[in-house]
Design a protein around this motif. Structure first.
Motif, PDB file in Angstrom:
ATOM      1  N   ARG A 140       0.967  -0.751   0.057  1.00 41.15           N
ATOM      2  CA  ARG A 140      -0.250   0.184   0.166  1.00 41.15           C
ATOM      3  C   ARG A 140       1.181   1.569   0.021  1.00 41.15           C
ATOM      4  O   ARG A 140       0.489   2.466  -0.889  1.00 41.15           O
ATOM      5  N   LYS A 179       2.030   1.839  -3.026  1.00 40.35           N
ATOM      6  CA  LYS A 179       0.819   2.601  -4.226  1.00 40.35           C
ATOM      7  C   LYS A 179       0.854   3.368  -3.838  1.00 40.35           C
ATOM      8  O   LYS A 179       0.908   4.751  -5.074  1.00 40.35           O
ATOM      9  N   LEU A 180       0.856   3.508  -2.858  1.00 42.09           N
ATOM     10  CA  LEU A 180      -0.236   5.378  -2.670  1.00 42.09           C
ATOM     11  C   LEU A 180       1.238   6.845  -3.257  1.00 42.09           C
ATOM     12  O   LEU A 180       1.743   7.707  -3.158  1.00 42.09           O
ATOM     13  N   ASN A 206       3.690   5.860  -5.263  1.00 41.36           N
ATOM     14  CA  ASN A 206       3.734   6.617  -6.875  1.00 41.36           C
ATOM     15  C   ASN A 206       3.119   7.563  -7.493  1.00 41.36           C
ATOM     16  O   ASN A 206       3.167   7.862  -8.013  1.00 41.36           O
ATOM     17  N   ARG A 207       1.433   7.609  -6.256  1.00 46.70           N
ATOM     18  CA  ARG A 207       0.806   8.155  -6.808  1.00 46.70           C
ATOM     19  C   ARG A 207       0.536   9.745  -5.980  1.00 46.70           C
ATOM     20  O   ARG A 207       0.260  10.540  -6.890  1.00 46.70           O
ATOM     21  N   LYS A 223       3.354  10.891  -5.665  1.00 47.74           N
ATOM     22  CA  LYS A 223       4.329  11.423  -7.033  1.00 47.74           C
ATOM     23  C   LYS A 223       3.810  12.019  -8.352  1.00 47.74           C
ATOM     24  O   LYS A 223       3.861  12.976  -8.771  1.00 47.74           O
ATOM     25  N   GLU A 224       2.400  11.358  -8.869  1.00 47.86           N
ATOM     26  CA  GLU A 224       1.953  11.579 -10.162  1.00 47.86           C
ATOM     27  C   GLU A 224       0.395  12.745  -9.856  1.00 47.86           C
ATOM     28  O   GLU A 224       0.723  13.689 -10.898  1.00 47.86           O
ATOM     29  N   ARG A 225      -0.121  12.408  -8.644  1.00 46.56           N
ATOM     30  CA  ARG A 225      -0.698  13.643  -8.393  1.00 46.56           C
ATOM     31  C   ARG A 225      -0.603  15.236  -7.528  1.00 46.56           C
ATOM     32  O   ARG A 225      -0.668  16.115  -8.190  1.00 46.56           O
ATOM     33  N   THR A 226       0.767  14.275  -6.840  1.00 50.82           N
ATOM     34  CA  THR A 226       0.964  15.373  -5.669  1.00 50.82           C
ATOM     35  C   THR A 226       2.640  16.222  -6.412  1.00 50.82           C
ATOM     36  O   THR A 226       2.671  17.563  -6.328  1.00 50.82           O
ATOM     37  N   GLN A 260      -0.625  11.457   2.222  1.00 51.29           N
ATOM     38  CA  GLN A 260      -2.409  12.170   1.846  1.00 51.29           C
ATOM     39  C   GLN A 260      -1.687  13.415   1.563  1.00 51.29           C
ATOM     40  O   GLN A 260      -3.316  13.817   0.872  1.00 51.29           O
ATOM     41  N   SER A 279      -1.497  17.030  -0.161  1.00 53.03           N
ATOM     42  CA  SER A 279      -1.610  17.693  -1.675  1.00 53.03           C
ATOM     43  C   SER A 279      -0.843  19.005  -1.309  1.00 53.03           C
ATOM     44  O   SER A 279      -0.158  19.612  -2.473  1.00 53.03           O
TER      45      SER A 279
END
Length: 435
Positions: free
Chosen positions: A32, A35-36, A38-39, A41-44, A289, A291
């Motif tokens: 988890r 995964k979080l 990597n997310r 990096k992409e979104r924030t 979490q 951002s």
């Protein structure tokens, strides 16, 4: 309307993460986190000038930062083009006026209490606040349709805390800027079901004339020492839970069995070892979490003690024996041979002081080079001085250090607005080297 729906969604998401987290296996937690991140990096981090250059790299290649770097690079770290000076001005205005509802571009700004003398700043969106509120309520409170009254005693308020207000929660902020008499009077009128405050304040309330009977008590913002924990629990006839939270993240909570676990479902923790044999380390944290003001590989000055024993609650989250304090809570004294300095960890000092606690009401121990200054609040000054000197001498001798010079100083009561630091090293001794 859309903003309200997003807040509700954030709250529900945070609540469900908190409730499901303790059931995850160790392997599931690690998957988890990967995964979080990597997310994240992409979104924030893609929107952060400071971190943009590291997007193609693994977390181990991101820089380890501290509070100074975090503050100095605020403008390039945050993802909403917020200006540090404007945010600081708003935060100071809030503290000066005691109006904590002010915002900048729809973002809330708060300040840490600045234990180390350098105040940190945190900026959050409405969604982040709702996510935090859902998570903390899911972590700390069992579900109930009965409305609960929560008393939050802090040095400053923030929209982050007010975001936990709702149909099932009646939240009231108690300003430590007021006198303890005013606070106790307001507490008695509010009659909270849940009492949340720093350990020092909980101890003062337990010493007051209060009539409140909370069914849950939570210590925040300071080290909860065993003598305070026992005293508060005896007064209220309730166990005291603990929350480990700082400007940079919501890091740990007490489980159903009374043990402290890191919140590894929302925070990735790397260990910077101080003393591996005793399990002492400083955490390098990555909040998975946040951002608006991302926190990535941020090294805290706190000293944690790891416990590798499986917890009876069944959680696979890393278990912590204690939050021992900060790096400058460690005392340093020359070895008996005088060749180098030896660390005397604050937990050892506290244990020695517990052996003679019948002779004092409170204490502070401050090291300045070779001198150990001891401030004691006591009705038995002679017995207190002799017994404390004896126990500290035994401690220093047992760890191989020279017996320290102890100087007893007059006690003065502390300001409620300041965090308590019972043990602190202002300046280490200098060991002379050479022929």
């Amino acid at each position: 309307m859309l903003a309200k729906i997003k807040r509700i969604a954030g709250f529900v998401k945070g609540y469900l993460i908190a409730k499901y987290g303790p059931y995850r296996s160790r392997n599931s937690i690690l998957k988890r986190q990967k995964k979080l991140f990597n997310r994240l990096k992409e979104r924030t981090l893609r929107k952060s000038l400071f971190y943009k250059v590291y997007l193609e790299k693994g977390i181990e290649n991101f820089p380890v930062i501290n509070k100074e770097i975090f503050v100095d690079n605020f403008n390039t770290i945050n993802t909403e083009q917020l200006d540090r000076d404007e945010c600081l001005n708003l935060a100071y205005q809030s503290e000066k006026t005691r109006n904590f509802n002010l915002k900048i571009k729809n973002f809330s700004v708060g300040l840490s209490s600045g234990t180390s003398g350098n105040r940190g700043m945190f900026v959050t969106s409405d969604y982040e606040q709702a996510l935090w509120a859902g998570y903390i309520i899911g972590k700390l409170l069992p579900f109930s349709f009965k409305k609960r009254k929560v008393a939050f005693l802090l040095r400053s308020n923030n929209n982050l805390y007010e975001s936990s207000q709702g149909k099932l929660i009646s939240f009231k902020f108690f300003d430590l800027f007021k006198s303890i008499e005013e606070i106790v009077y307001e507490l008695d009128n509010f009659s909270p079901d849940i009492l949340i405050a720093p350990a020092k304040i909980l101890r003062i309330i337990a010493d007051s004339t209060t009539n409140i009977k909370p069914w849950k008590i939570i210590s925040v913002a300071e080290v909860l020492e065993q003598d305070d924990k026992t005293y508060i629990e005896n007064f209220f006839s309730r166990e005291v839970d603990q929350v480990y939270q700082c400007t940079e993240g919501f890091l740990a909570t007490t489980c159903s069995k009374g043990n402290l676990h890191l919140n590894e479902d929302i925070v990735l923790i790397e260990k910077d070892w101080i003393d591996k044999a005793s399990g002492r380390f400083s955490p390098i944290i990555t909040d998975l979490q946040r951002s608006t003001q991302p926190v990535v590989r941020y090294r805290l000055d706190d000293v944690l003690i790891e416990n590798k024993t499986a917890c009876a609650c069944g959680s696979s989250f890393l278990r912590i024996d204690a939050i021992e304090g900060r790096h400058d809570d460690i005392l340093w004294y020359p070895r008996k041979e005088g060749k180098d300095l030896i660390a005397i960890f604050p937990d050892l000092i506290r244990r020695s002081m517990l052996l003679v606690q019948e002779y004092y009401d409170d204490y502070k121990i401050i090291q300045e080079k070779y001198s150990i200054n001891i401030y004691i609040k006591t009705q038995h000054p002679h017995e207190a001085k002799s017994s404390i000197e004896k126990e500290l001498s035994n401690l220093f001798s047992s760890v191989g250090a020279q017996i320290p010079e102890t100087i007893f100083r007059a006690w003065s009561d502390e300001n409620l607005m300041l965090k308590r630091r019972r043990i602190k090293c202002i300046e280490k001794p200098q060991i002379k080297t050479g022929l």
